[in-house]
Write a protein that holds these residues in place. Sequence first.
Motif, PDB file in Angstrom:
ATOM      1  N   HIS A 221     -38.885  17.548 -12.336  1.00  0.00           N
ATOM      2  CA  HIS A 221     -40.276  17.541 -12.801  1.00  0.00           C
ATOM      3  C   HIS A 221     -41.260  17.709 -11.651  1.00  0.00           C
ATOM      4  O   HIS A 221     -42.438  17.992 -11.873  1.00  0.00           O
ATOM      5  CB  HIS A 221     -40.583  16.236 -13.545  1.00  0.00           C
ATOM      6  CG  HIS A 221     -40.403  15.012 -12.701  1.00  0.00           C
ATOM      7  ND1 HIS A 221     -39.181  14.401 -12.533  1.00  0.00           N
ATOM      8  CD2 HIS A 221     -41.286  14.274 -11.980  1.00  0.00           C
ATOM      9  CE1 HIS A 221     -39.319  13.351 -11.739  1.00  0.00           C
ATOM     10  NE2 HIS A 221     -40.588  13.265 -11.383  1.00  0.00           N
ATOM     11  N   GLN A 228     -40.784  26.586 -10.922  1.00  0.00           N
ATOM     12  CA  GLN A 228     -40.107  26.673 -12.217  1.00  0.00           C
ATOM     13  C   GLN A 228     -39.925  28.138 -12.629  1.00  0.00           C
ATOM     14  O   GLN A 228     -38.879  28.522 -13.164  1.00  0.00           O
ATOM     15  CB  GLN A 228     -40.904  25.913 -13.276  1.00  0.00           C
ATOM     16  CG  GLN A 228     -40.958  24.410 -13.038  1.00  0.00           C
ATOM     17  CD  GLN A 228     -41.785  23.697 -14.077  1.00  0.00           C
ATOM     18  OE1 GLN A 228     -41.677  23.972 -15.262  1.00  0.00           O
ATOM     19  NE2 GLN A 228     -42.619  22.754 -13.630  1.00  0.00           N
ATOM     20  N   ASN A 265     -41.172  17.757 -22.018  1.00  0.00           N
ATOM     21  CA  ASN A 265     -42.193  18.519 -22.741  1.00  0.00           C
ATOM     22  C   ASN A 265     -43.576  18.378 -22.133  1.00  0.00           C
ATOM     23  O   ASN A 265     -44.448  19.220 -22.360  1.00  0.00           O
ATOM     24  CB  ASN A 265     -42.222  18.095 -24.211  1.00  0.00           C
ATOM     25  CG  ASN A 265     -40.931  18.452 -24.928  1.00  0.00           C
ATOM     26  OD1 ASN A 265     -40.419  19.553 -24.765  1.00  0.00           O
ATOM     27  ND2 ASN A 265     -40.383  17.515 -25.685  1.00  0.00           N
ATOM     28  N   SER A 266     -43.783  17.322 -21.369  1.00  0.00           N
ATOM     29  CA  SER A 266     -45.103  17.140 -20.753  1.00  0.00           C
ATOM     30  C   SER A 266     -45.097  17.446 -19.259  1.00  0.00           C
ATOM     31  O   SER A 266     -46.149  17.688 -18.672  1.00  0.00           O
ATOM     32  CB  SER A 266     -45.597  15.706 -20.976  1.00  0.00           C
ATOM     33  OG  SER A 266     -44.700  14.782 -20.386  1.00  0.00           O
ATOM     34  N   LEU A 269     -42.828  23.367 -17.741  1.00  0.00           N
ATOM     35  CA  LEU A 269     -43.366  24.486 -18.514  1.00  0.00           C
ATOM     36  C   LEU A 269     -42.524  24.711 -19.776  1.00  0.00           C
ATOM     37  O   LEU A 269     -41.293  24.589 -19.736  1.00  0.00           O
ATOM     38  CB  LEU A 269     -43.342  25.768 -17.670  1.00  0.00           C
ATOM     39  CG  LEU A 269     -44.225  25.812 -16.411  1.00  0.00           C
ATOM     40  CD1 LEU A 269     -43.956  27.096 -15.641  1.00  0.00           C
ATOM     41  CD2 LEU A 269     -45.696  25.719 -16.774  1.00  0.00           C
ATOM     42  N   ASP A 270     -43.192  25.056 -20.873  1.00  0.00           N
ATOM     43  CA  ASP A 270     -42.462  25.336 -22.116  1.00  0.00           C
ATOM     44  C   ASP A 270     -41.445  26.455 -21.906  1.00  0.00           C
ATOM     45  O   ASP A 270     -40.322  26.406 -22.420  1.00  0.00           O
ATOM     46  CB  ASP A 270     -43.438  25.744 -23.226  1.00  0.00           C
ATOM     47  CG  ASP A 270     -44.291  24.559 -23.680  1.00  0.00           C
ATOM     48  OD1 ASP A 270     -43.882  23.409 -23.403  1.00  0.00           O
ATOM     49  OD2 ASP A 270     -45.349  24.786 -24.293  1.00  0.00           O
ATOM     50  N   THR A 271     -41.831  27.482 -21.142  1.00  0.00           N
ATOM     51  CA  THR A 271     -40.921  28.612 -20.903  1.00  0.00           C
ATOM     52  C   THR A 271     -39.688  28.176 -20.128  1.00  0.00           C
ATOM     53  O   THR A 271     -38.613  28.754 -20.272  1.00  0.00           O
ATOM     54  CB  THR A 271     -41.652  29.714 -20.110  1.00  0.00           C
ATOM     55  OG1 THR A 271     -42.320  29.111 -18.990  1.00  0.00           O
ATOM     56  CG2 THR A 271     -42.668  30.419 -20.976  1.00  0.00           C
ATOM     57  N   VAL A 273     -38.421  24.885 -20.215  1.00  0.00           N
ATOM     58  CA  VAL A 273     -37.652  23.988 -21.083  1.00  0.00           C
ATOM     59  C   VAL A 273     -36.822  24.796 -22.082  1.00  0.00           C
ATOM     60  O   VAL A 273     -35.680  24.440 -22.395  1.00  0.00           O
ATOM     61  CB  VAL A 273     -38.590  23.002 -21.826  1.00  0.00           C
ATOM     62  CG1 VAL A 273     -37.814  22.166 -22.842  1.00  0.00           C
ATOM     63  CG2 VAL A 273     -39.292  22.094 -20.816  1.00  0.00           C
ATOM     64  N   ARG A 274     -37.400  25.906 -22.586  1.00  0.00           N
ATOM     65  CA  ARG A 274     -36.679  26.715 -23.578  1.00  0.00           C
ATOM     66  C   ARG A 274     -35.394  27.307 -23.014  1.00  0.00           C
ATOM     67  O   ARG A 274     -34.469  27.622 -23.752  1.00  0.00           O
ATOM     68  CB  ARG A 274     -37.588  27.839 -24.090  1.00  0.00           C
ATOM     69  CG  ARG A 274     -38.656  27.367 -25.061  1.00  0.00           C
ATOM     70  CD  ARG A 274     -39.162  28.531 -25.914  1.00  0.00           C
ATOM     71  NE  ARG A 274     -39.778  29.584 -25.117  1.00  0.00           N
ATOM     72  CZ  ARG A 274     -41.072  29.616 -24.809  1.00  0.00           C
ATOM     73  NH1 ARG A 274     -41.874  28.648 -25.211  1.00  0.00           N
ATOM     74  NH2 ARG A 274     -41.567  30.616 -24.098  1.00  0.00           N
ATOM     75  N   ASN A 279     -30.253  18.833 -23.587  1.00  0.00           N
ATOM     76  CA  ASN A 279     -30.954  17.707 -22.955  1.00  0.00           C
ATOM     77  C   ASN A 279     -30.103  16.456 -23.147  1.00  0.00           C
ATOM     78  O   ASN A 279     -29.958  15.951 -24.253  1.00  0.00           O
ATOM     79  CB  ASN A 279     -32.337  17.525 -23.586  1.00  0.00           C
ATOM     80  CG  ASN A 279     -33.139  16.426 -22.890  1.00  0.00           C
ATOM     81  OD1 ASN A 279     -32.619  15.692 -22.047  1.00  0.00           O
ATOM     82  ND2 ASN A 279     -34.399  16.288 -23.257  1.00  0.00           N
TER      83      ASN A 279
END
Length: 937
Positions: A221, A228, A265-266, A269-271, A273-274, A279
């Motif tokens: 993180h 990232q 998720n916080s 980046l969403d890109t 995590v996808r 997890n």
Amino acid sequence: MNKRMEKIYQYTIQKSDSNSYGEVAVTTNEIAQALAIQRSNASKDLNQLVRAGKLIKTESRPVKYLLNQDMPVDQYVESYKQERAPRTKQQPQHVQTPFISNEDVFSKIIGINGSMKNAGEQAKAAILYPPKGLNCLITGPTGSGKTYFAHAMFQFAKSNNVIEADKELIVFNCADYANNPELLMSHLFGYAKGAFTGADEEKKGVIDQANRSMLFLDEIHRLPPEGQEMIFYFMDHGTYSRLGETGKHHSAEVRIIGATTEDPNSSLLDTFVRRIPINIQLPSFGSRPAFEKVDLVKVMVSHEAHRIQRTISLTEDVVKALIGSVSYGNIGQLKSNVQLVCARGFLNHMHEEQIDIWIEDVPEGIRSGLILLADNRETSTELSQNLESKLVIQPNEDSLSIQTDSYELPYNLYDIIGDKAELLKADGIDQETINHFISTDINVHLKSFYKDHGFSFYADNKLSEFVDRKIIELTNRIYSMVTKRLGSDFQSNFVYAMSLHISSFLKKLQLGEKREANDNIREMVTAYPEELKLAQDIREYIGEWFSLSIPESEIYYLAVLLVSLRSASQVGRIGVVVGAHGNSTATSMVEVVKQLLDIDQVAAVDMPLDMPPKVAVEKLKQAVLSVNEGSGVLLLVDMGSLVTFNEQIQRETGVFVHTIDMVTTPLVLESVRKASVFGTSLDDLYESLKNFHGYSTLDSLPASLTENHLPKAILAICASGEGTAIHIKEMIQPTLAKKQMPDIEVLTISAVELEQRLPEIQKQYQVIAATGVMDPQLAAPFITLENFITQNTDELIDKLLLNHQELTTTEPVEFSDSKTKEVCLDYLEKNFTFLNPQKLIDPLLQFTKDIMENWQIEKQEQGFFINFLLHAAGMVERVVLQQPLTATEEEKENLKNDSEYEALHVQVLSLSRVLNLAFPKAEEVYLLDLIERQIGK
């Protein structure tokens, strides 16, 4: 001698022995490359070996190191291990781990069929998924075992032939490069030759090292968005370029595991995590069932038993205390506590075949876990069902196959304890002194190691929630003063009790309240002349620290506190009971107090809203009786209606009781602190607490209290006291003259001499502010140099004289590179007469950047950047005028022996060539002091 230094020494010996033609010398670079260690560490260790007399240092360039052939032979002291015959390994009695094949490595993990079942199945699926597995993310709180689990995944992959047997897990901590994307890229992907100054050859990154293996990205993180993006591009395409290259010329096959304590998720980046399909959530220690907690203790104690090759036994209470002492640190905290308890046990039973650990052997901070556990009846009962009265653990290798985790000590603590004890014994030191000395040493070793993981054996952080940090710092200094004068026989809660006392009376001063010492207190302390004299000195010291006039009556209260905090047992103290509505309201407040003050004459009564009044009264009566020592009990309650129980409790228990309502945690702290003070009566305690208003924050003490008839002064601080500080003085003086304030003096002082000269300055002046390269930690505003030079001096002095709060809360100014250059250039043009700032600014900027890069000082440290550049400018002007700074021969000699000097000298020589100037060693003394103060923060 640490392991790294020993390796360096042995390498030098081997190289010397292999050459029969004469002495062989080694260099810093040679050592760094041969042993794969950082050059700065090699330089540091070589210089320590020189100081120890084992090596000789040449004056040549580069510096070379030779074996000292005249080195005297050290006195031989037998190791503690030599006193005992080698033990034959036995099978464990209570911890029996059957042989498990490599393919079934996850079955060794505690809870794999319970709380860890889902995590284990996810991990296996991620590794075995065709064709090349899946990238995954391990989430869980601090200390929950994320690093350990990643190593287990790696072993599982190797045992199933997914990864070749000769490959290693590559570990990379993202936090180390969180704020420097370029440095991050160079470490991850490597760099090309010529990519930047100093890149003399191509270098591979961790992606190269992890090819056809696994890369563990810890604290993922902390990756900046750019980092990232670099990683997920590599995940998608498997190709990458090195820093300094234009195309994607390289490819690698890498399985990536990330770990984080944050919500993905916080924090990601969403890109990004996808692209991580799995997890794996690890449970906290508190959420695990009791039998898993007991098994974890068994395995960790088994590790310690294996290290010392002794049987270790623990009573049921010791195991419960270990489990109950775990809070935010989870398994990592449990491991640190187990190591501390076993190390203490080993110290006490070093020469016995079996290490028997009883609850009395356990440090107080861990022992309190037993009390905390007792409040949770359900967990305590469940643990009792899974525990024998005595847990016996024998050395057991079978449970040690997955050893690697971030909480594993990098040395054998027991060898340190044993050998140090033998050395002290050989010097004729008695056993009690040895035990005391090494107990302190154990705490230092473990505290130093675990501080990087956020764990602490102390409650300072909790104390700072109630008391200003400057008061805590002052109290630590008072404690040193007290122990020097009166010895060390003071209770462990000295800092907390004294901090709260000082904070409380400062609050009274702030509110304009006065208290006089009555005749009883004056008469009482006359029997303790040493404490009374010391209390007078402490009162003066507090006054100087805060520039306050402390009432004379405070001497007697301080003396009483000193008497009370002596370690001798106290009889007849006042008990305190906290009663509050809610399931855990009272318990929470009492836990904080026990943690801070280490006092047991306080009890909590939690009263759920549906509890009948009769039951509540009965519980309060039992609590009153449990804490009564003959001097009465103070009852603190949350609602006025509970005050009506006062007479009934007093009548039915026969204990004198006073009740105060509207209870808060600070009120409980103050009550318990005062209740434990020598000679306090319940009536006096009750009267003193009725108007308690909390603790002082030092924000706004009335001016009448701080009136000081000493002349006022502003401190200007720089590395030498003769460079930037002089320029600051020259900027302030015209403003003071314009405002007709000749009584305010600007004092210039060197950062090196600050600690030595400051007490004398405070006796002669009332320091109203300080500015420059370092904060002297005074009860006066400190204005950073970058803030000072970017503000209007007239307005700054006006705010200062009006005591504006803005001065103490000014945020550091944030500059872009261009703004930094502009600020420095403006300062040089206004304050330097004999330099051409336009020509000088670029070499100075580059010099400062090189310094920060070499010592890995973050780019965001703009205060240091500006301080260092301006000091360097002053150095140039002094050399041009042939008025360089001076340094003693001892300072120059210390400079040559400093492990960091060689790296600095290289940078200074580079600046010398650019400017065609020669800088003397004395100037380098002050440059290095600036650097070491920064990296030592």
